[in-house]
Design an enzyme around this catalytic site. Structure first.
Site, mmCIF file in Angstrom:
data_model
loop_
_atom_site.group_PDB
_atom_site.id
_atom_site.type_symbol
_atom_site.label_atom_id
_atom_site.label_comp_id
_atom_site.label_asym_id
_atom_site.label_seq_id
_atom_site.Cartn_x
_atom_site.Cartn_y
_atom_site.Cartn_z
ATOM 1 N N ASP A 128 1.373 7.951 9.819
ATOM 2 C CA ASP A 128 0.257 7.018 9.910
ATOM 3 C C ASP A 128 0.499 6.058 11.075
ATOM 4 O O ASP A 128 1.479 5.319 11.070
ATOM 5 C CB ASP A 128 0.213 6.214 8.592
ATOM 6 C CG ASP A 128 -1.180 5.878 8.153
ATOM 7 O OD1 ASP A 128 -1.991 5.557 9.025
ATOM 8 O OD2 ASP A 128 -1.442 5.918 6.931
ATOM 9 N N ASP A 230 -4.957 4.968 12.018
ATOM 10 C CA ASP A 230 -5.501 3.950 11.125
ATOM 11 C C ASP A 230 -6.507 3.046 11.847
ATOM 12 O O ASP A 230 -6.197 2.505 12.915
ATOM 13 C CB ASP A 230 -4.342 3.087 10.597
ATOM 14 C CG ASP A 230 -4.812 2.021 9.636
ATOM 15 O OD1 ASP A 230 -5.186 2.398 8.515
ATOM 16 O OD2 ASP A 230 -4.821 0.837 10.004
ATOM 17 N N GLU A 284 -9.155 7.692 11.167
ATOM 18 C CA GLU A 284 -9.757 7.059 10.007
ATOM 19 C C GLU A 284 -11.025 6.384 10.491
ATOM 20 O O GLU A 284 -10.975 5.514 11.349
ATOM 21 C CB GLU A 284 -8.830 5.996 9.412
ATOM 22 C CG GLU A 284 -9.418 5.427 8.139
ATOM 23 C CD GLU A 284 -9.043 3.988 7.834
ATOM 24 O OE1 GLU A 284 -9.229 3.586 6.694
ATOM 25 O OE2 GLU A 284 -8.594 3.268 8.739
ATOM 26 N N HIS A 351 -5.531 6.102 -0.722
ATOM 27 C CA HIS A 351 -4.923 4.864 -1.216
ATOM 28 C C HIS A 351 -5.864 3.662 -1.089
ATOM 29 O O HIS A 351 -5.490 2.559 -1.462
ATOM 30 C CB HIS A 351 -3.645 4.592 -0.419
ATOM 31 C CG HIS A 351 -3.950 4.374 1.026
ATOM 32 N ND1 HIS A 351 -4.443 5.379 1.839
ATOM 33 C CD2 HIS A 351 -3.898 3.268 1.801
ATOM 34 C CE1 HIS A 351 -4.670 4.884 3.038
ATOM 35 N NE2 HIS A 351 -4.354 3.614 3.047
ATOM 36 N N ASP A 352 -7.046 3.855 -0.519
ATOM 37 C CA ASP A 352 -7.992 2.742 -0.332
ATOM 38 C C ASP A 352 -9.147 2.760 -1.316
ATOM 39 O O ASP A 352 -10.043 1.915 -1.233
ATOM 40 C CB ASP A 352 -8.581 2.787 1.086
ATOM 41 C CG ASP A 352 -7.564 2.368 2.121
ATOM 42 O OD1 ASP A 352 -6.632 1.621 1.790
ATOM 43 O OD2 ASP A 352 -7.712 2.801 3.286
HETATM 44 C C1 NOJ Z 1 -6.952 1.324 6.636
HETATM 45 C C2 NOJ Z 1 -5.839 1.630 5.685
HETATM 46 O O1 NOJ Z 1 -6.091 2.863 5.082
HETATM 47 C C3 NOJ Z 1 -5.781 0.487 4.712
HETATM 48 O O2 NOJ Z 1 -4.930 0.738 3.641
HETATM 49 C C4 NOJ Z 1 -5.373 -0.748 5.464
HETATM 50 O O3 NOJ Z 1 -5.426 -1.849 4.589
HETATM 51 C C5 NOJ Z 1 -6.293 -1.010 6.648
HETATM 52 N N1 NOJ Z 1 -6.597 0.173 7.394
HETATM 53 C C6 NOJ Z 1 -5.632 -1.960 7.600
HETATM 54 O O4 NOJ Z 1 -4.578 -1.317 8.266
#
Ligand code: NOJ
Length: 582
Positions: A128, A230, A284, A351-352
């Protein structure tokens, strides 16, 4: 017999899967076969996977001890959430040293051992890359904020106080949603789209960009196989800092995403770094239109390989439920737009977001297992590279904490503070978190029914879901009807079926509110997928255009036999069926 068929599928997966991409890599068609299109990616959340030293936090040695489990899944690649040095304001997405391993996770030696162990088992590794921001504890930022004339000053975005108050910018995690934080030492504000401890890097500065490229090469030269970028769509900022219209934050990607120089930076990164390695790159976020997404991933753009968009993730955030038709339309729209050109990642959880079975399925005791298998079927039969979140193969569900003290995620904690400050109803806030909080997917991985689900001998950094007594690897590995068995079979089927990777997708009966029915077709091969998302039994008439004369069942999440009679399938609640049509 059953085991034999399964082993055969696994066996075929190696040869057909790898071989298929290698044979055709010279193909000049659009959407030509590539290894990363055929891969099944398993997202592993290191903090919660396996703790080896009893400090309550997962670590690299823990992952190493579970390499054979990863191999047993049949997956091709592991994406690890950030493992670099970090004070963990945002669980590793705040990096204080990009070339080192987070202390809690282990050492560089552990990393090298992990990479070798994965490669030995033919599993690739995707890391990542958090490049929109660093930690405020990164040496660059410490230097940058020491004086206005420091050589690192320009690695970040600053607004000197003599210019007055900065143009408002929205912050995702800030209690006041304010992305500018005042720094008294240099009498300036710095920009942070995420938390105050995540200052945004200044990509307009070529020196910063080159440092980042060198750092990427450092990891790629170690032999990693892919990069997950990311929040990358946010890196290029409009540095004229113009004012955005009222309410712009409700459409934030339109304002923050795909900034003026984004493509220039991506092309530069591709020339200097990506093109020199045979790796997979996934962004992402994909802007706010189909065209934005294409501009990131189409092969002739020479930027990235694939992206994941948020349209599906944005469906289903209402605890009252969602319309299946919205989900079908979103999948169908994106598939159609990428049928000839470009490539997407397919996922229902990460994970989000909360657990897929709680969000898109039915996590009641009666239907959780069926739902989990149904959603696995959906992910594994869509066109695009599946990104599958750890624990979903066990049917793990939302933990639904009652108390704010149990939450660990900065997003939930700061949103709570903000709601409290605004005098909002905190009971309804807490109810909503049970459904949407990111901590729902971050609870420890459930290995067995011993203390803390076998995750740690210490106190876990976040509570274990009490359902671990029955939902865990040890139990499921012994049960041929388990979600885990089903997942492995589904992966093996995908790996042995180019039609599921490359085949054209056609949706039927799109307005049906309960059943999702589609075919995949590739050359002479054709498969039919029928998914009953509802909790009721349905006699489902198939579209007349689907030829079922030779249909045979490949996957069924119920033990009972499934047949097509008079062009109709009898579906049980949450039943998932995959048929081979020829
Ligand atoms: C996306 C990530 O998936 C998330 O977990 C993170 O909080 C934010 N970007 C900031 O890096």
């Amino acid at each position: 017999m059953r085991n034999f068929t399964f082993l055969l599928l696994v066996y075929l997966s190696f040869f057909l899967g790898e071989g298929y991409s290698q044979q055709k890599n010279n193909d000049k068609r659009e959407n030509k076969p590539m290894w990363w299109k055929e891969a099944v990616v398993y997202q592993l959340y290191p903090r919660s996977f396996k703790d080896s030293d009893g400090d309550g936090v997962g670590d690299l040695k823990g992952i190493i001890s579970k390499l054979d489990y990863l191999k047993s899944l049949g997956i091709d690649a592991v994406w690890l959430n950030p493992i670099f040095s970090s004070p963990n304001d945002d669980n590793g997405y705040d990096i204080s040293d990009y070339r080192n391993i987070m202390k809690e996770f282990g050492t560089m030696n552990d990393f090298d051992e992990l990479l070798a162990g994965l490669h030995k088992r033919n599993i690739k590794l995707v890391l990542d890359m958090v490049l929109n921001h660093s930690s405020d504890e990164h040496e660059w930022f410490k230097q940058a904020k020491s004086s206005r004339s420091n050589p690192y000053r320009n690695y970040y975005h600053w607004w000197p106080e003599e210019k007055g108050k900065p143009t408002p910018r929205y912050s995702f995690f800030d209690v006041n949603s304010d992305a500018w934080k005042y720094d008294a030492t240099t009498k300036s504000y710095y920009l942070h789209y995420f938390s105050q401890k995540q200052p945004d890097l200044n990509w307009e500065n070529e020196k910063l960009r080159n440092e980042v490229y060198d750092m990427m090469k450092f990891w790629l030269d170690k032999g990693i196989d892919g990069l997950r970028m990311d929040a990358f769509q946010y890196v290029s900022k409009d540095t004229t800092w113009k004012k955005y219209p009222l309410g712009y934050e409700k459409d934030i990607i339109k304002y923050y995403g795909m900034g003026p120089n984004l493509h220039q930076y991506l092309k530069e990164m591709n020339t200097k770094v990506i093109s020199k390695y045979n790796i997979m790159t996934v962004a992402e976020g994909a802007g706010s239109t189909l065209e934005d997404a294409h501009s990131l991933v189409d092969e002739d753009r020479q930027e990235l390989n694939m992206a994941y968009h948020f349209e599906i993730m944005d469906i289903g955030n209402d605890p009252k439920g969602y319309q299946l038709t919205d989900l079908k339309k979103a999948f169908s729209k994106w598939d159609q737009a990428f049928a000839k050109k470009g490539w997407l990642a397919i996922f229902l959880a990460n994970h989000d977001v909360p657990r897929m079975v709680s969000k898109y399925g039915n996590d009641s005791p009666e239907f959780r297992r069926f739902s989990s298998k149904l959603l696995t079927t959906l992910i594994m039969t869509m066109r695009g590279t599946p990104f599958y979140f750890n624990g979903d193969e066990l049917g793990m569900s939302n933990i639904k904490f009652d108390k704010i003290e149990d939450y660990r995620d900065i997003a939930t904690i700061n949103a709570y503070k903000s709601a409290k400050a605004k005098g909002e109803n905190l009971d309804s806030f807490m109810d909503k978190q049970k459904f949407i909080s990111r901590d729902n997917t971050r609870t420890p991985f459930q290995w067995n029914n011993s203390l803390n689900a076998g995750f740690t001998t210490g106190t876990p950094w976040i509570k274990v879901n009490p359902n671990y007594k029955t939902v865990n690897v040890a139990v499921e590995e012994k049960d041929p009807e388990s979600e885990l068995f089903y997942f492995k079979k589904m992966v093996a089927l995908r790996k042995s079926s180019p039609v599921l990777v490359y085949g054209d997708y056609e949706v039927f009966d799109i307005e049906n509110p309960d059943v999702y029915c589609y075919t995949r077709m590739h050359g002479a091969a054709k498969m039919l997928v029928v998914l009953n998302f509802s909790a009721k039994s349905i006699s489902y008439p198939l579209d007349k255009g689907i030829n079922t004369t030779e249909a045979r069942v490949l996957m069924n999440n119920y033990k009972t036999q499934a047949t097509i009679l008079n062009h109709q399938v009898d579906l049980k609640p949450l039943q998932a069926l995959v048929f081979q049509l020829n």
